[in-house]
Write an enzyme that holds these catalytic residues in place. Structure first.
Site, PDB file in Angstrom:
ATOM      1  N   GLY A   1      41.372  46.279  42.858  1.00 15.74           N
ATOM      2  CA  GLY A   1      42.060  46.412  41.588  1.00 15.74           C
ATOM      3  C   GLY A   1      43.530  46.056  41.678  1.00 15.74           C
ATOM      4  O   GLY A   1      43.916  45.034  42.255  1.00 15.74           O
ATOM      5  N   CYS A   2      44.375  46.915  41.117  1.00 12.99           N
ATOM      6  CA  CYS A   2      45.809  46.656  41.073  1.00 12.99           C
ATOM      7  C   CYS A   2      46.446  46.659  42.455  1.00 12.99           C
ATOM      8  O   CYS A   2      47.511  46.058  42.654  1.00 12.99           O
ATOM      9  CB  CYS A   2      46.502  47.695  40.194  1.00 12.99           C
ATOM     10  SG  CYS A   2      45.947  47.664  38.469  1.00 12.99           S
ATOM     11  N   ALA A   3      45.826  47.340  43.424  1.00 13.57           N
ATOM     12  CA  ALA A   3      46.376  47.378  44.779  1.00 13.57           C
ATOM     13  C   ALA A   3      46.198  46.058  45.503  1.00 13.57           C
ATOM     14  O   ALA A   3      46.810  45.830  46.552  1.00 13.57           O
ATOM     15  CB  ALA A   3      45.723  48.499  45.587  1.00 13.57           C
TER      16      ALA A   3
END
Length: 388
Positions: free
Chosen positions: A170-172
């Protein structure tokens, strides 16, 4: 064998023996340059959705739903003035089915990635043939083989280019891509790694989801494509010196996808905004271990998942809120563009053009897990690309 060195440790002209010169060459070979994260290239789609647009369609589509008043307040508090999406809002609000959504993802990714990649290569002063690995990150569509195969076949990369697709962070994943590129360059000195982030979040919109987390995501996430090169030798940008990952125990259900017949359904636990309290000490420890003071760095490239993340980090790390200005700008102008956030915030740092050689900083991405991917480095100005 004797040798003479000046106060900076360089061989003196008096040391002319073949053995001394050979030793100097061997030392340089055994001390590779630090990999350098060069200026990213970022592109957002042409269709714009304002905060007012978001509130209007939320009221219309989810009228009468119990969670709507709370969701509207949360959306207004995101600070997102506008977002960019790959198709007109009217088309986005319709759901043509998972198959058609994923087909659109493939079309748009192949349409939008090449230009961004070309600019990133130019920023790094290299060409496709110089790339040894491609890290491709995306959590908003699925292709097999990965888009890396299509890029290699169509954009002039070598057939022996390594492929490193990352689909579930995801955003990581923006921070993870930087760290895996760093790791690759350390394992293969002199190599160059291309990072590509393609996040078309609007293609995951689910009109029938009425949960607060889903409704909030409808007003928070935007679309973007970004790319950057990590050069194993030379280059101007952030010389990557150390990286780390951290997983907050027993939080894997706090950010997730439910995969259903209609596609990816975003799920967000109400405890997520408070995760900076346990993560701030992790960031501090990384920087302290490196011999720096996290409250006194020159730049902070932080994932802008929402305003509370940035506000809490400012408070827990005792850092002036203005030091997160690049992340705030990304959030305000583009929304949360998932893994592309850190690359866009980094782009803004380059465009500000105020960094001096040796300036220290941190890059951090946060996402499902709950996972943190972090790196520290210093600003460096490299020589032009090699001609061999």
């Amino acid at each position: 064998m004797s040798e003479h060195r000046d106060p900076r440790g360089r061989l003196d002209e008096k040391s002319t023996s073949a053995d001394s010169l050979a030793e100097g060459r061997l030392h340089r070979k055994l001390t590779p340059d630090m990999p350098t994260l060069c200026e990213p290239s970022v592109s957002v789609p042409e269709y714009v959705v304002t905060m007012e647009d978001t509130l209007e369609f939320a009221k219309r589509i989810h009228a009468g739903k119990r969670q709507l008043p709370l969701a509207l307040r949360l959306i207004q508090n995101t600070g997102v003035r506008k977002r960019h999406i790959v198709q007109p809002i009217e088309e986005t609000l319709r759901h043509p089915g998972f198959e058609e959504r994923n087909r659109r993802y493939e079309i748009e990714s192949k349409k939008r990635c090449p230009e961004v990649i070309e600019r990133a290569l130019k920023n790094a002063d290299i060409v496709p043939y110089d790339i040894d690995a491609i890290v491709y990150v995306s959590c908003t569509g699925f292709l097999m083989p990965s888009l890396t195969a299509w890029l290699i076949n169509n954009l002039g990369f070598r057939s022996d280019t390594r492929q490193i697709p990352i689909a579930q962070l995801g955003c990581a994943a923006g921070g993870a891509a930087i760290n895996r590129a760093h790791d690759f360059c350390l394992a293969h000195p002199g190599s160059n790694v291309l990072i590509v982030s393609c996040e078309l979040c609007s293609l995951c919109y689910q009109p029938d989801d009425d949960g607060v987390g889903s409704l909030l995501s409808d007003g928070l996430f935007g679309d973007a494509v970004a790319a950057a090169v990590v050069r194993g030798s030379g280059g101007t940008g952030i010389a990557l010196e150390r990286n780390a990952s951290y997983l907050i125990p027993n939080t894997e259900e706090w950010i997730s996808y439910a995969v259903r017949s209609t596609g990816f359904h975003f799920q967000l636990d109400r405890r997520v905004p408070g995760t900076m309290e346990p993560l701030a000490p992790v960031l501090r420890n990384l920087v302290t271990t490196h011999g720096w003071d996290i409250g006194n760095l020159d730049f902070y490239i932080i994932h802008a998942g929402g305003p509370r993340i940035l506000d809490d980090l400012s408070r827990f790390l005792d850092v002036d809120r203005k030091m997160f200005r690049h992340s705030w700008a990304t959030l305000t102008e583009y929304g949360n563009i998932a893994s592309a956030v850190v690359l866009d915030a980094l782009r803004r740092l380059f465009e500000e053009d105020t960094s001096m050689p040796g300036a220290t900083g941190i890059v951090a991405g946060f996402g499902p897990g709950i996972t943190a991917e972090m790196a520290v480095g210093s600003w460096t100005v490299g020589a032009p690309r090699r001609t061999d």
